[in-house]
Design an enzyme around this catalytic site. Structure first.
Site, PDB file in Angstrom:
ATOM      1  N   LYS A  83      12.180  -4.868   2.866  1.00 34.59           N
ATOM      2  CA  LYS A  83      12.394  -3.595   3.555  1.00 34.59           C
ATOM      3  C   LYS A  83      13.281  -3.850   4.764  1.00 34.59           C
ATOM      4  O   LYS A  83      12.982  -4.730   5.589  1.00 34.59           O
ATOM      5  CB  LYS A  83      11.034  -3.060   4.014  1.00 34.59           C
ATOM      6  CG  LYS A  83      10.866  -1.571   3.941  1.00 34.59           C
ATOM      7  CD  LYS A  83       9.394  -1.252   4.239  1.00 34.59           C
ATOM      8  CE  LYS A  83       9.114   0.210   4.205  1.00 34.59           C
ATOM      9  NZ  LYS A  83       7.731   0.479   4.639  1.00 34.59           N
TER      10      LYS A  83
HETATM   11  O1  G3P Z   1       5.937   4.083   4.666  1.00 37.28           O
HETATM   12  C1  G3P Z   1       6.213   4.532   5.965  1.00 37.28           C
HETATM   13  C2  G3P Z   1       5.003   5.180   6.522  1.00 37.28           C
HETATM   14  O2  G3P Z   1       4.001   4.223   6.684  1.00 37.28           O
HETATM   15  C3  G3P Z   1       5.165   5.878   7.798  1.00 37.28           C
HETATM   16  O3  G3P Z   1       4.088   6.757   7.879  1.00 37.28           O
HETATM   17  O4  G3P Z   1       2.463   8.208   8.951  1.00 37.28           O
HETATM   18  O5  G3P Z   1       3.447   6.258  10.219  1.00 37.28           O
HETATM   19  O6  G3P Z   1       4.827   8.269   9.728  1.00 37.28           O
HETATM   20  P1  G3P Z   1       3.694   7.409   9.262  1.00 37.28           P
END
Ligand code: G3P
Length: 218
Positions: A83
């Site tokens: 990533k």
């Molecule tokens: O895969 C990316 C994700 O983990 C981000 O999620 O909820 O931290 O915006 P969030």
């Protein structure tokens, strides 16, 4: 649509993998921090549980260092997707790592143009962050629809990996639009099977069945 699980918690991955619903896993530095585990060790354990792509994120910001980190992460297992962040250095690293035969997930995508660049750099996955766009008053799902249209216009093979999913509705709408993958937190995956009418209907069937006095087995 493929389901990836957005966590670095081994117990949660193991539990959900047993349902057959886990096509892959995504991690990021925040999720590694939350799991309190050493990145190489926990990523190796995840790759032993899940056959599909397991995203492991570089933390360098310059392309050469990203490539070195990505090469080390990719050596953990054949199903690693490296990533990289959606920056020019990330795009350079994406091209180099893809050319070297590795899967690459370009993350932190917030615009259609960024998704276009990632596809041109040969990304295996693009990760548009739906929830974080919703957080600032925009429509995260519109980005998924825009990317779907652009990728279809030019037959890009980069897979749209809907990320930053916060609700069960996000999953259904991403599937309707045609996202290739959704990466979903374990708590949201578990809610996908819930419906109050399912519970109500089952209670009624069981109550009526008890009145018959019958048994299917014995
Ligand atoms: O895969 C990316 C994700 O983990 C981000 O999620 O909820 O931290 O915006 P969030």
């Amino acid at each position: 649509m493929k389901f990836f699980i957005d966590t670095a918690e081994i117990d949660e991955i193991r539990e959900l993998a047993a349902t057959g619903m886990v096509d892959g896993v995504t991690t990021n530095p925040s999720l590694i921090m939350k799991a309190g585990r050493e990145i190489l060790e926990v990523t190796r354990e995840i790759c032993a549980i899940v056959d599909g792509p397991v995203s492991a994120e570089v933390t360098a910001t310059a392309s050469e260092a990203m490539i070195a980190e990505g090469t080390k992460l990719a050596a953990i297992a054949p199903n690693i997707a490296v990533k990289v962040p959606m920056t020019w250095d990330g795009l350079k690293a994406c091209k180099a790592l893809t050319d070297a035969g590795h899967m690459v997930n370009v993350t932190l995508c917030f615009s259609a143009n960024q998704a276009l660049l990632a596809a041109k750099a040969g990304a295996t996955f693009i990760s548009p962050f739906i929830g974080r766009l919703d957080d600032i008053g925009l429509e995260g799902m519109e980005l998924i629809a825009d990317i779907r249209q652009i990728y279809d216009n030019y037959q890009f093979e980069t897979q749209i990996l809907a990320a930053s999913i916060r609700t069960v509705n996000h999953v259904a709408v991403a599937a309707k639009i045609g996202a290739d993958v959704a990466t979903i937190p374990p708590a949201v995956v578990k809610k996908l099977a819930d419906h109050p009418l399912t519970d109500k209907g089952l209670d009624a069937f069981l109550a009526d069945w008890a009145k018959t006095g019958q048994k299917i087995l014995g």
